[in-house]
Design a protein around this motif. Structure first.
Motif, short mmCIF file in Angstrom:
data_model
loop_
_atom_site.label_atom_id
_atom_site.label_comp_id
_atom_site.label_asym_id
_atom_site.label_seq_id
_atom_site.Cartn_x
_atom_site.Cartn_y
_atom_site.Cartn_z
N UNK A 64 33.14 47.74 47.44
CA UNK A 64 34.58 47.66 47.72
C UNK A 64 34.85 47.09 49.10
N UNK A 65 35.87 46.27 49.20
CA UNK A 65 36.25 45.70 50.49
C UNK A 65 36.99 46.75 51.32
N UNK A 66 36.76 46.67 52.61
CA UNK A 66 37.47 47.52 53.56
C UNK A 66 38.11 46.63 54.62
N UNK A 68 50.00 48.86 55.33
CA UNK A 68 50.14 47.65 54.53
C UNK A 68 49.29 46.56 55.17
N UNK A 69 48.51 45.87 54.35
CA UNK A 69 47.62 44.81 54.83
C UNK A 69 48.19 43.47 54.40
N UNK A 112 48.80 44.18 50.56
CA UNK A 112 47.98 45.18 49.90
C UNK A 112 48.24 46.55 50.52
N UNK A 113 48.23 47.58 49.68
CA UNK A 113 48.39 48.94 50.17
C UNK A 113 47.02 49.50 50.57
N UNK A 170 41.61 47.42 44.68
CA UNK A 170 40.97 46.14 44.95
C UNK A 170 41.77 45.03 44.26
N UNK A 171 42.11 43.96 44.98
CA UNK A 171 42.91 42.88 44.40
C UNK A 171 42.14 42.11 43.34
#
Length: 299
Positions: free
Chosen positions: A209-211, A231-232, A243-244, A281-282
């Motif tokens: 998973x991305x961080x 919010x990213x 992204x949340x 994850x998007x």
């Protein structure tokens, strides 16, 4: 005045945001309060970063099992060195093991026979049907046969260790993917001589998973906390949708900023690493190192 002159560094925005968060009076009655408790620059990453894989043994590359851009699975062969030297060493160790094991059978029979003869002579001597000297000699012979058997068993154990060591050395001549992931760099060719000191031969991006690693300005350290929503947003022009996320942890060590563009601001800004995990994850994969802007929502 150019557009570059009009652009304020992030630190000035941070200072202005900090002032708003501390309850400064608005310039006009119509000014709306900030929707965020803090803002920070960040980048996309994964826990542990890229896997830099080096060959655990030296030799000549005989096979390459993956190329840049390939998706590999855990255990898949990436590089295999010439196997012949290690196979010869294994064959030699197996031959020694077989020879040592073959001696066990005959020595075991000899030890049992010697022990039985010594026992009978001792019984005969006690009954007066034989002399004690013969019984003692038979017992010494039995003890020697047992010692030879013990040594042979130790030799077999040592031979088994050599076989295990030879098999291990053979396994070191094959580099396998430690996890599922994507090959982002290959730095080896067929026929090349490599060793552990040669450096990474493959770089693999794990399917993890991305961080987000954000640089939290020191003025916001007391405002942001673990579990805080954020919010990213895209900060690299890739067109990524917001992204949340939420704060996973906040570091305890101050350091210089590495994401600030202005060298002067970068040299004079102290920040703490803040790690955030994405709530979802998007669908479009995020690239490692991609720059983002993190907006921390107030309670």
């Amino acid at each position: 005045m150019t557009l570059r002159d009009l652009r304020l560094p992030l630190t000035l925005l941070v200072a202005a945001l900090a002032g708003c968060s501390q309850g400064d009076a608005p310039a006009t009655n119509n000014a709306a309060p900030s929707a965020y408790a803090a803002v920070a620059r960040g980048r996309i990453d994964i826990e542990g970063g890229l896997l830099k894989l080096t060959m655990p043994s030296e030799g000549v590359v005989a096979q390459i099992g993956a190329h840049e851009g390939d998706h590999v699975h855990k255990g898949q062969v990436l590089v295999q060195l010439d196997q012949e030297p290690a196979k010869l060493a294994l064959d030699s160790a197996l031959a020694e093991q077989q020879q040592a094991t073959a001696q066990i059978g005959s020595l075991d029979v000899r030890a049992k026979s010697a022990a039985l003869r010594a026992s009978r002579l001792e019984q005969a001597a006690k009954a007066g049907a034989g002399d004690m000297q013969s019984a003692d000699d038979a017992r010494d012979a039995a003890n020697q046969a047992e010692a030879a058997l013990t040594n042979a068993r130790a030799t077999v154990a040592l031979a088994e260790q050599k076989v295990s060591g030879a098999r291990y050395q053979l396994s070191l001549r094959t580099l396998r993917a430690p996890s599922d992931g994507e090959v982002v760099q290959r730095a080896v060719q067929l026929g090349a001589s490599v060793s552990p000191a040669s450096g990474p031969v493959f770089s693999v991006l794990p399917d993890s998973p991305r961080i987000v690693r954000a640089e939290l300005n020191e003025s916001f350290v007391g405002v942001v906390h673990d579990g805080m929503a954020a919010e990213v947003d895209d900060d690299s022009g890739s067109g990524m949708a917001p992204l949340k996320a939420h704060v996973l942890r906040i570091g305890n060590v101050f350091g210089a900023s590495t994401l600030e563009d202005d060298p002067q601001v970068r040299a004079n800004t102290r920040s703490v690493e803040c790690v955030l995990t994405l709530d979802q994850q998007p669908s479009t994969p995020l690239r490692i190192g991609q720059r983002v802007l993190v907006k921390f929502a107030p309670k």
